[in-house]
Structures are given as structure tokens and as C-alpha cells.
Design an enzyme around this catalytic site. Structure first.
Site, PDB file in Angstrom:
ATOM      1  N   GLU A 164      -2.917  12.558   6.890  1.00  0.00           N
ATOM      2  CA  GLU A 164      -3.982  11.534   6.846  1.00  0.00           C
ATOM      3  C   GLU A 164      -3.986  10.706   8.143  1.00  0.00           C
ATOM      4  O   GLU A 164      -5.051  10.443   8.719  1.00  0.00           O
ATOM      5  CB  GLU A 164      -3.730  10.654   5.621  1.00  0.00           C
ATOM      6  CG  GLU A 164      -4.663   9.492   5.430  1.00  0.00           C
ATOM      7  CD  GLU A 164      -4.220   8.635   4.242  1.00  0.00           C
ATOM      8  OE1 GLU A 164      -4.001   9.171   3.136  1.00  0.00           O
ATOM      9  OE2 GLU A 164      -4.063   7.409   4.425  1.00  0.00           O
ATOM     10  N   LYS A 175       3.605  13.818  -1.096  1.00  0.00           N
ATOM     11  CA  LYS A 175       2.673  12.691  -0.846  1.00  0.00           C
ATOM     12  C   LYS A 175       2.909  12.110   0.548  1.00  0.00           C
ATOM     13  O   LYS A 175       1.963  11.736   1.248  1.00  0.00           O
ATOM     14  CB  LYS A 175       2.864  11.616  -1.925  1.00  0.00           C
ATOM     15  CG  LYS A 175       2.125  10.302  -1.653  1.00  0.00           C
ATOM     16  CD  LYS A 175       0.628  10.449  -1.797  1.00  0.00           C
ATOM     17  CE  LYS A 175      -0.264   9.372  -1.246  1.00  0.00           C
ATOM     18  NZ  LYS A 175       0.044   8.006  -1.309  1.00  0.00           N
ATOM     19  N   SER A 180      -2.627   9.813  -4.735  1.00  0.00           N
ATOM     20  CA  SER A 180      -3.506   9.518  -3.596  1.00  0.00           C
ATOM     21  C   SER A 180      -4.950   9.368  -4.043  1.00  0.00           C
ATOM     22  O   SER A 180      -5.399  10.029  -4.980  1.00  0.00           O
ATOM     23  CB  SER A 180      -3.430  10.631  -2.550  1.00  0.00           C
ATOM     24  OG  SER A 180      -4.358  10.333  -1.524  1.00  0.00           O
ATOM     25  N   HIS A 215       1.285  14.366   2.938  1.00  0.00           N
ATOM     26  CA  HIS A 215      -0.162  14.126   2.801  1.00  0.00           C
ATOM     27  C   HIS A 215      -0.560  12.939   3.672  1.00  0.00           C
ATOM     28  O   HIS A 215      -1.522  12.984   4.432  1.00  0.00           O
ATOM     29  CB  HIS A 215      -0.502  13.868   1.327  1.00  0.00           C
ATOM     30  CG  HIS A 215      -1.858  13.236   1.109  1.00  0.00           C
ATOM     31  ND1 HIS A 215      -2.102  11.894   1.363  1.00  0.00           N
ATOM     32  CD2 HIS A 215      -3.044  13.757   0.698  1.00  0.00           C
ATOM     33  CE1 HIS A 215      -3.377  11.623   1.115  1.00  0.00           C
ATOM     34  NE2 HIS A 215      -3.965  12.736   0.706  1.00  0.00           N
ATOM     35  N   ASN A 216       0.206  11.862   3.575  1.00  0.00           N
ATOM     36  CA  ASN A 216      -0.133  10.661   4.345  1.00  0.00           C
ATOM     37  C   ASN A 216       0.054  10.887   5.847  1.00  0.00           C
ATOM     38  O   ASN A 216      -0.705  10.339   6.652  1.00  0.00           O
ATOM     39  CB  ASN A 216       0.713   9.472   3.887  1.00  0.00           C
ATOM     40  CG  ASN A 216       0.212   8.906   2.569  1.00  0.00           C
ATOM     41  OD1 ASN A 216      -0.397   9.616   1.780  1.00  0.00           O
ATOM     42  ND2 ASN A 216       0.475   7.643   2.330  1.00  0.00           N
TER      43      ASN A 216
HETATM   44  P1  NBP Z   1      -0.308  -4.411  -5.139  1.00  0.00           P
HETATM   45  O1  NBP Z   1       0.249  -5.137  -3.976  1.00  0.00           O
HETATM   46  O2  NBP Z   1      -1.737  -4.619  -5.503  1.00  0.00           O
HETATM   47  O3  NBP Z   1       0.576  -4.750  -6.427  1.00  0.00           O
HETATM   48  C1  NBP Z   1       1.947  -4.695  -6.368  1.00  0.00           C
HETATM   49  C2  NBP Z   1       2.521  -4.802  -7.771  1.00  0.00           C
HETATM   50  O4  NBP Z   1       3.946  -4.722  -7.651  1.00  0.00           O
HETATM   51  C3  NBP Z   1       2.199  -6.113  -8.472  1.00  0.00           C
HETATM   52  O5  NBP Z   1       1.950  -5.855  -9.818  1.00  0.00           O
HETATM   53  C4  NBP Z   1       3.493  -6.909  -8.285  1.00  0.00           C
HETATM   54  O6  NBP Z   1       3.725  -7.860  -9.289  1.00  0.00           O
HETATM   55  C5  NBP Z   1       4.505  -5.795  -8.412  1.00  0.00           C
HETATM   56  N1  NBP Z   1       5.831  -6.144  -7.916  1.00  0.00           N
HETATM   57  C6  NBP Z   1       6.266  -6.428  -6.671  1.00  0.00           C
HETATM   58 BR1  NBP Z   1       5.207  -6.562  -5.197  1.00  0.00          BR
HETATM   59  N2  NBP Z   1       7.570  -6.661  -6.601  1.00  0.00           N
HETATM   60  C7  NBP Z   1       7.989  -6.550  -7.866  1.00  0.00           C
HETATM   61  C8  NBP Z   1       9.258  -6.718  -8.464  1.00  0.00           C
HETATM   62  N3  NBP Z   1      10.326  -6.995  -7.733  1.00  0.00           N
HETATM   63  N4  NBP Z   1       9.359  -6.564  -9.798  1.00  0.00           N
HETATM   64  C9  NBP Z   1       8.261  -6.275 -10.519  1.00  0.00           C
HETATM   65  N5  NBP Z   1       7.026  -6.093 -10.023  1.00  0.00           N
HETATM   66  C10 NBP Z   1       6.909  -6.229  -8.702  1.00  0.00           C
HETATM   67  O7  NBP Z   1       0.027  -2.890  -4.899  1.00  0.00           O
HETATM   68  P2  NBP Z   1      -0.862  -1.582  -5.165  1.00  0.00           P
HETATM   69  O8  NBP Z   1      -1.831  -1.421  -4.061  1.00  0.00           O
HETATM   70  O9  NBP Z   1      -1.354  -1.562  -6.560  1.00  0.00           O
HETATM   71  O10 NBP Z   1       0.251  -0.436  -4.981  1.00  0.00           O
HETATM   72  C11 NBP Z   1       1.238  -0.127  -5.953  1.00  0.00           C
HETATM   73  C12 NBP Z   1       1.994   1.083  -5.458  1.00  0.00           C
HETATM   74  O11 NBP Z   1       1.072   2.174  -5.308  1.00  0.00           O
HETATM   75  C13 NBP Z   1       2.646   0.887  -4.079  1.00  0.00           C
HETATM   76  O12 NBP Z   1       3.846   1.598  -4.023  1.00  0.00           O
HETATM   77  C14 NBP Z   1       1.635   1.487  -3.133  1.00  0.00           C
HETATM   78  O13 NBP Z   1       2.222   1.901  -1.926  1.00  0.00           O
HETATM   79  C15 NBP Z   1       1.136   2.664  -3.965  1.00  0.00           C
HETATM   80  N6  NBP Z   1      -0.188   3.163  -3.579  1.00  0.00           N
HETATM   81  C16 NBP Z   1      -1.191   2.305  -3.231  1.00  0.00           C
HETATM   82  C17 NBP Z   1      -2.426   2.813  -2.864  1.00  0.00           C
HETATM   83  C18 NBP Z   1      -3.559   1.895  -2.484  1.00  0.00           C
HETATM   84  O14 NBP Z   1      -4.583   2.422  -2.012  1.00  0.00           O
HETATM   85  N7  NBP Z   1      -3.459   0.596  -2.710  1.00  0.00           N
HETATM   86  C19 NBP Z   1      -2.643   4.197  -2.881  1.00  0.00           C
HETATM   87  C20 NBP Z   1      -1.606   5.037  -3.275  1.00  0.00           C
HETATM   88  C21 NBP Z   1      -0.387   4.512  -3.626  1.00  0.00           C
HETATM   89  P3  NBP Z   1       3.262  -9.394  -9.105  1.00  0.00           P
HETATM   90  O15 NBP Z   1       1.857  -9.455  -9.580  1.00  0.00           O
HETATM   91  O16 NBP Z   1       4.209 -10.129  -9.955  1.00  0.00           O
HETATM   92  O17 NBP Z   1       3.412  -9.738  -7.648  1.00  0.00           O
END
Ligand code: NBP
Length: 470
Positions: free
Chosen positions: A190, A183, A129, A186-187
Site C-alpha cells: 500500500e 496484513k 484492511s 499488504h500495508n
Molecule cells: P481508535 O484510535 O479510533 O481507537 C482506539 C481504541 O483503543 C479505543 O477504543 C481506545 O479506548 C482503545 N484503547 C487504547 Br488507545 N489503549 C487502550 C488500553 N490500554 N486498554 C484498553 N483500550 C485501549 O483506533 P481505530 O482506528 O479504531 O483502530 C483500532 C485498531 O485497528 C488499531 O490497531 C489500528 O491500527 C487498526 N486498524 C485501523 C484502521 C483504520 O483505518 N483506522 C484500519 C485497519 C486497522 P479509549 O476510548 O478508552 O481511548
């Protein structure tokens, strides 16, 4: 050729920042992303002249990792995680660790953990988080899964996590999906925290006809009080921010339709499964659903009428009332979250430590708040506390603030201002402290139409009795 300390798959917002965090802390990282152009761009741009190397095949990526391999997945939760795991499986060995750092559903993490044991490698689910800034500067981390994985990853995770009073905001939560579960809760908290703040903003805006800049000042002042938290801080900042094109406060230009990614809904659904009241979290999820029905609301606003908000009393007093009510309701939302954690710990046999959980939420994460120190104190005094509401500090605040809280709820209802989270919190408090509830009538009705049986106050508990009503 020198191999890399850590591998990371998924160069999205979180993945990129986590890589830069690890590199800054002295680790070398191999990265892979499904879309190759993103890997190239990252290496050329943010990853330039750093100990980071991009790979374009999973085979090459895994061959270039030090043993035991430590592979972070930062991909979108769901089937993508399963796909990446099955792509990795042919290339990993029994000491290797796959770490899912995304927001996966804990049941999926349970399933993947069981599969990893059968297939002979280690799997961890880590709740992370803090959003993109947290990932870069130090998030709060909630690791669960393989104990060997935790022992191997511990130093790395401690190094890259946020710190509170010099202590890492990271600790082993428990086996299988325990980390992702914590987590998720936590959400859920949130969601409740955000909704209560949003209701406070809306109540004051409507009752006192305040402008955004005046509301910002109120939240900034609250940041100096026991309400001090990341969410209060950013609310103050949001309310002063101005749109560069129109010069108007940006908040007034943002459409009032809230989105969600599902973790609040998961928390509510799981709480229903486990029979734990988490009404503030559920109401916060529902409030987002209702907000999303904007078109219907626009139509209904022309047909359905209610009172127009009106207040002519002391302005400063109402601001103070709202602050006290918000703190009391916020404490109730923590109480619901921790009550859910307690039940889940027993149900899933995880041995979750509530004091430890509160301590790793003190920094890096979205719900970081001064109030967490009070929760730590409460569990330090009694680790088996039934509910945070009966801790002396909580009891003191709820006693002290409840007149203001009741006044706010009554005034909002009288003036037609929706405050679902505030009302749910108050109903929870009143229900939890009630010696007597109308559930005797529910039992009588169930007996009347379904002969379900009821317990009697004058007989042994768990003994079912029947009665002929006619
Ligand atoms: P993004 O949407 O920015 O990126 C997603 C990533 O997943 C990209 O690298 C994408 O590859 C990859 N991906 C997907 Br979509 N489908 C795939 C597949 N079938 N095979 C391989 N790669 C795949 O997400 P993010 O915000 O960085 O979040 C990543 C994780 O962290 C999520 O589970 C999210 O819920 C969690 N999270 C996010 C936050 C936040 O604030 N953003 C906070 C805490 C946790 P590509 O480039 O080829 O599409």
C-alpha cells in the site's frame, strides 16, 4: 437471560463499525470500552435499537457471552493489547477465543499465541484492511493463529468480510502471527502503491503545469484501464474535491508532510532481516520521512538549486508514458511484496498460499486492484513461482512498458523531479534481470580489507577462496 454471540472491546473508529457490521449480519454483540462514556454514547447513538449491549466491567462483559466466548479486540496496537488480554484472562476458559483485530506487530502476535497455549485458551491475530468504511461494509480479513479459533470463527468472518465474485475476502493464513504478517506486507505494498501514484501526480503536475481538475480527469481515465484500483479511484476523487471555505482544490491546501503509523517501516525492517529486496516499499517509507522534514526542506530550497521542469513535447503522449510507467512499477512493487511473503513463509514455517492471499485482497482492502487477478492467474499456473516478474503476463508488460518507464525516470531526473519509488522499481527490475552484477568487485573489496573469502566462477559454489592482492 439470553447471552451474546460475540464480544468486542475497543469502540474506536474500527471497533464501532465492525460491531455494526456484525449486528447487520444477524449477530448479537456485547461491547466494552475502557472509557465508559464512549460505550454510553455508542449505545445511545449508533448502537440504538440494535442487538448490541454495552457493559462496564470485564467480568460482566465476559459472563454475558455465549460459550465458547469469541472476543474481538479492536484497540490500538502495542501494550494496550497486552493489558486488555491480561484483564480478560481471569474470566475466560479453555474453549474461548481472543481475537486481536488491530494492526499488531506479527512478532507480538507470535508471543501472545505462545502465551495463550501455555495459559490454555485460543488466540487469533486477524489483519483487517479497508479502513472505517471497510469495517462497516465488509473488510478484507487475514486471520491467523489458533486453528480451532479459525474453525469456530470461520462462518462469522466469512459473513462480515467483503466479497469478490461472491467469494469471501477472508481465508486462514497460517499459525501464530501469519495473519498479521500478511496484513503488514499488504500495508507495505500500500505504501509503494500510494507513493507511485503520488509521484505520477507530481511528475505530470510539474512537467505539464496541470491544474488539479485536469489531473483528476487523467486519474479517472486511468481507472478505466488496467490500472483500475481503489487508490486510483480515490485519487481521481481527491483531485476534484474543493474546500468549502475558500473554493480552492483541497489538495492544494494540504500540507506536503506525510505521516505514518509504522506498518511500512515494519515491512522494510523485516525484509532487511530476511534479506529480501523490497526497495520500492523502503523508498516509499523514506519518501514520507523526507517529506516530514519540511522546515529543513524550506531552508534547503533557498540554498540548493536544480533544473526547472520544462517540457514542450506532446502532452497526451507524456500522460500515456506515465500510465505505462506506473503500471510497470506497480507490478514490481507487488513482485517485491510477494517475494517477501515467499521467504517469510519458509523462514517462519507458515505455508502461506500466495494465490489465496491475492484473492482475498481483491475487495474490501486498500490495495484492491484489477492487477490482483493477474497475480492470481500467475500463481494458479505456478504456485512455486520464483518471482512474479518471470510470469509471462508480467514479462510481457515489463517488456512492453519499459521504454516509457525509462523515459519517465530519465526525464524526471533531467528535470530535477524526485521520483524515488519509480527509480527504485526500475533499478530492481534491471538488477533482477541481470545475468551479471558488480558484486564480484564487492567480494574482491571484502577480501582485500577483511579476508572474507570469495567464490570462484571456475570452482564449486559455496567454496571460499582467498587471494593476496599485494
Ligand atoms: P481508535 O484510535 O479510533 O481507537 C482506539 C481504541 O483503543 C479505543 O477504543 C481506545 O479506548 C482503545 N484503547 C487504547 Br488507545 N489503549 C487502550 C488500553 N490500554 N486498554 C484498553 N483500550 C485501549 O483506533 P481505530 O482506528 O479504531 O483502530 C483500532 C485498531 O485497528 C488499531 O490497531 C489500528 O491500527 C487498526 N486498524 C485501523 C484502521 C483504520 O483505518 N483506522 C484500519 C485497519 C486497522 P479509549 O476510548 O478508552 O481511548
Amino acid at each position: 437471560m439470553e447471552k451474546y454471540d460475540i464480544g468486542l472491546i475497543g469502540l474506536g473508529v474500527m471497533g464501532q463499525n465492525l460491531v455494526l457490521n456484525m449486528e447487520r449480519n444477524g449477530y448479537t454483540i456485547a461491547v466494552y470500552n475502557r472509557t465508559k462514556s464512549k460505550t454510553k454514547m455508542f449505545i445511545k447513538d449508533r448502537g440504538k435499537e440494535k442487538y448490541i449491549k454495552g457493559f462496564f466491567s470485564i467480568k460482566e462483559f465476559t459472563e454475558n457471552l455465549k460459550s465458547p466466548r469469541k472476543i474481538f479486540l479492536m484497540v490500538k496496537a502495542g501494550s494496550g493489547v497486552d493489558q486488555v488480554i491480561s484483564n480478560l484472562e481471569p474470566f475466560i476458559s479453555s474453549d474461548d477465543i481472543i481475537i486481536d483485530g488491530g494492526n499488531s506487530y506479527f512478532m507480538d502476535t507470535n508471543r501472545r499465541s505462545i502465551a495463550s497455549r501455555k495459559k490454555n485458551y485460543h488466540f487469533m491475530g486477524i489483519g483487517i484492511s479497508g479502513g472505517e468504511e471497510g469495517a462497516l461494509k465488509g473488510p478484507s480479513m487475514m486471520p491467523g493463529g489458533s486453528k480451532y479459533g479459525w474453525e469456530t470463527m470461520q462462518d462469522i468472518l466469512y459473513t462480515i468480510s467483503a466479497k469478490a465474485k461472491q467469494e469471501p475476502c477472508c481465508s486462514y493464513m497460517g499459525p501464530d502471527g501469519a495473519g498479521h504478517y500478511v496484513k503488514m506486507v499488504h500495508n507495505g505494498i500500500e505504501y509503494a502503491d500510494m507513493q507511485l501514484i503520488a509521484e505520477s501526480y507530481f511528475f505530470l503536475k510539474k512537467m505539464l503545469c496541470l491544474k488539479s481538475v485536469e489531473l483528476s480527469e487523467i486519474f479517472s481515465n486511468w481507472q478505466e484501464s488496467e490500472l483500475n484500483s481503489y487508490l486510483i479511484q480515490i485519487t481521481g476523487e481527491i483531485l476534484t474535491s474543493v474546500d468549502s471555505k475558500t473554493g480552492q482544490p483541497i489538495i492544494d491546501l494540504i500540507y506536503d508532510r506525510a505521516s505514518q503509523k509504522g506498518t511500512g517501516k515494519w515491512t522494510s525492517k523485516n525484509a532487511l532481516e530476511l534479506g529480501v529486496p523490497t526497495s520500492i516499499i523502503s523508498e516509499s517509507v523514506q519518501a514520507r520521512f523526507l517529506s516530514a522534514m519540511k522546515n529543513e526542506r524550506v531552508n534547503a530550497s533557498k540554498i540548493l538549486h536544480g533544473p526547472l521542469p520544462h517540457y514542450s513535447d506532446n502532452k497526451n503522449r507524456l500522460i500515456e508514458t506515465t500510465r505505462n510507467a506506473l503500471y510497470a512499477a506497480k507490478l514490481c512493487s507487488y513482485a517485491q511484496g510477494f517475494s517477501l511473503l515467499k521467504t517469510a513463509s519458509l523462514q517462519y514455517d507458515w505455508d502461506l498460499n500466495p494465490e489465496l492471499i491475492a484473492s482475498i485482497w481483491r475487495n474490501g482492502c486498500i490495495i484492491r486492484a484489477k492487477a490482483l487477478d493477474r497475480i492470481i492467474d500467475a500463481f494458479q499456473k505456478n504456485n512455486k513461482l520464483d518471482n512474479l516478474l518471470v510470469d509471462p503476463y508480467f514479462t510481457f508488460i515489463l517488456d512492453n512498458n519499459q521504454d516509457d518507464w525509462r523515459y519517465l525516470v530519465a526525464l524526471a531526473i533531467e528535470n530535477g523531479i524526485p521520483i524515488p519509488a519509480f527509480s527504485a522499481a526500475l533499478a530492481y527490475f534491471d538488477g533482477y534481470r541481470s545475468l551479471e552484477l558488480p558484486a564480484n568487485l564487492i567480494q574482491a573489496q571484502r577480501e582485500y580489507f577483511g579476508a572474507h573469502g570469495f567464490e570462484r566462477v571456475d570452482k564449486e559454489k559455496n567454496e571460499l577462496h582467498h587471494h593476496k592482492f599485494k
